[in-house]
Design a protein around this motif. Structure first.
Motif, PDB file in Angstrom:
ATOM      1  N   GLU A  86     -57.802  -7.286  59.002  1.00  0.00           N
ATOM      2  CA  GLU A  86     -58.519  -6.178  58.360  1.00  0.00           C
ATOM      3  C   GLU A  86     -59.085  -5.211  59.397  1.00  0.00           C
ATOM      4  OE1 GLU A  86     -61.877  -5.464  54.875  1.00  0.00           O
ATOM      5  OE2 GLU A  86     -61.511  -7.483  55.648  1.00  0.00           O
ATOM      6  N   ALA A  87     -58.861  -3.919  59.140  1.00  0.00           N
ATOM      7  CA  ALA A  87     -59.291  -2.889  60.088  1.00  0.00           C
ATOM      8  C   ALA A  87     -60.763  -2.532  59.931  1.00  0.00           C
ATOM      9  CB  ALA A  87     -58.434  -1.634  59.922  1.00  0.00           C
ATOM     10  N   VAL A  88     -61.256  -2.505  58.699  1.00  0.00           N
ATOM     11  CA  VAL A  88     -62.650  -2.135  58.401  1.00  0.00           C
ATOM     12  C   VAL A  88     -63.007  -0.781  59.023  1.00  0.00           C
ATOM     13  CG1 VAL A  88     -64.997  -3.071  58.189  1.00  0.00           C
ATOM     14  CG2 VAL A  88     -63.121  -4.614  58.598  1.00  0.00           C
ATOM     15  N   GLY A  89     -62.038   0.101  59.140  1.00  0.00           N
ATOM     16  CA  GLY A  89     -62.309   1.419  59.713  1.00  0.00           C
ATOM     17  C   GLY A  89     -62.537   1.406  61.212  1.00  0.00           C
ATOM     18  N   LEU A  90     -62.344   0.239  61.852  1.00  0.00           N
ATOM     19  CA  LEU A  90     -62.613   0.106  63.281  1.00  0.00           C
ATOM     20  C   LEU A  90     -61.347   0.024  64.123  1.00  0.00           C
ATOM     21  CD1 LEU A  90     -65.431  -2.606  63.129  1.00  0.00           C
ATOM     22  CD2 LEU A  90     -65.735  -0.139  63.449  1.00  0.00           C
ATOM     23  N   TYR A  91     -60.284  -0.529  63.545  1.00  0.00           N
ATOM     24  CA  TYR A  91     -59.094  -0.847  64.325  1.00  0.00           C
ATOM     25  C   TYR A  91     -57.867  -0.071  63.835  1.00  0.00           C
ATOM     26  CZ  TYR A  91     -61.880  -4.703  66.126  1.00  0.00           C
ATOM     27  OH  TYR A  91     -62.870  -5.450  66.714  1.00  0.00           O
ATOM     28  N   SER A  92     -57.045   0.333  64.787  1.00  0.00           N
ATOM     29  CA  SER A  92     -55.791   1.021  64.474  1.00  0.00           C
ATOM     30  C   SER A  92     -54.705   0.002  64.159  1.00  0.00           C
ATOM     31  CB  SER A  92     -55.358   1.872  65.665  1.00  0.00           C
ATOM     32  OG  SER A  92     -55.021   1.039  66.769  1.00  0.00           O
TER      33      SER A  92
END
Length: 252
Positions: free
Chosen positions: A84-90
């Protein structure tokens, strides 16, 4: 009613101990939660790891360390990591995590992978090459349509058919209802391996409904901290135990 596979999702990416003091964040807490949830009837664990600050992490070293500890503590429990990226990871960082950790099982949200269509085929190819089972995270029927398109185009490999239907993640107040399952089953009626998770106080009711339709189940504090009456579960194991009891009652 067939016996479903039960996976516990004990923490997720966003919640903290301010939400519930028994939410596991540190490695020892995660391992202890795995032990108690396995004893309560969970067959698998959906793993999120955290930075020292408590923030969501895709750090490969943290994942490897935690997976090693869990394998020693609960050798018969199946382990799944999240990407899950959670808006943090590309997507590139998600792919790097998979390639470094080389897990046996990973959850992948197709809507996140779609952010980089140059890398999307590499994500699924990497999982196939390393023997990592993929569970596609599906939040709505648009996600199902995307999976079908990618399967037809060969981006998703033929044996990567496992899915998780997510109820209530984007509903007002993150509240789900058993009736929310119907559109998913209508859009993907022949899914060979599907699981359900549901947000809000009707989590267990949704899971029982899914079990009656042949689904596997994901339960835990990532999705709901409370029971149908709004009373907090003492911990993840208490939620698992309550679900197992409800399943037994529904089958009798």
């Amino acid at each position: 009613m067939p016996d479903p596979f039960i996976m516990v999702a004990p923490n997720g990416a966003r919640r903290t101990k301010a939400d519930h003091p028994a939410l596991p964040v540190t490695l020892p807490e995660i391992v202890d939660t795995a032990r108690t949830c396995f004893a309560a009837g969970a067959h698998g664990l959906h793993l999120h790891v955290r930075e020292a600050s408590g923030a969501h992490s895709l750090d490969a070293g943290r994942y490897r360390e935690t997976l090693d500890e869990l394998a020693r503590a609960v050798p018969d429990m199946r382990l799944q990591i999240t990407t899950e990226a959670v808006g943090l990871y590309s997507v590139a960082q998600q792919l790097d995590c998979l390639e470094q950790v080389r897990p046996g099982w990973a959850s992948i949200a197709v809507r996140e992978t779609a952010r980089d269509m140059d890398l999307a085929p590499r994500v699924y190819a990497a999982c196939a090459d390393m023997g990592c089972d993929v569970q596609h995270i599906l939040y709505d029927t648009d996600d199902i349509a995307l999976v079908k398109d990618w399967q037809a185009r060969g981006i998703i490999h033929p044996d990567q058919s496992s899915v998780l239907f997510v109820l209530g993640r984007y509903s007002p107040g993150q509240v789900s209802d058993p009736s929310d399952l119907a559109p998913f089953l209508a859009a993907l009626p022949d899914a060979p391996d599907w699981m359900l998770c549901a947000f809000g106080p009707q989590e267990h009711a949704c899971l029982i409904h899914a079990a009656k339709h042949g689904g596997n189940l994901r339960v835990g504090f990532e999705n709901s901290l409370v029971d149908a009456n709004g009373a907090p579960h003492a911990n993840n194991a208490a939620s698992v135990a309550a679900l197992v009891h409800s399943l037994e009652s529904a089958s009798s």
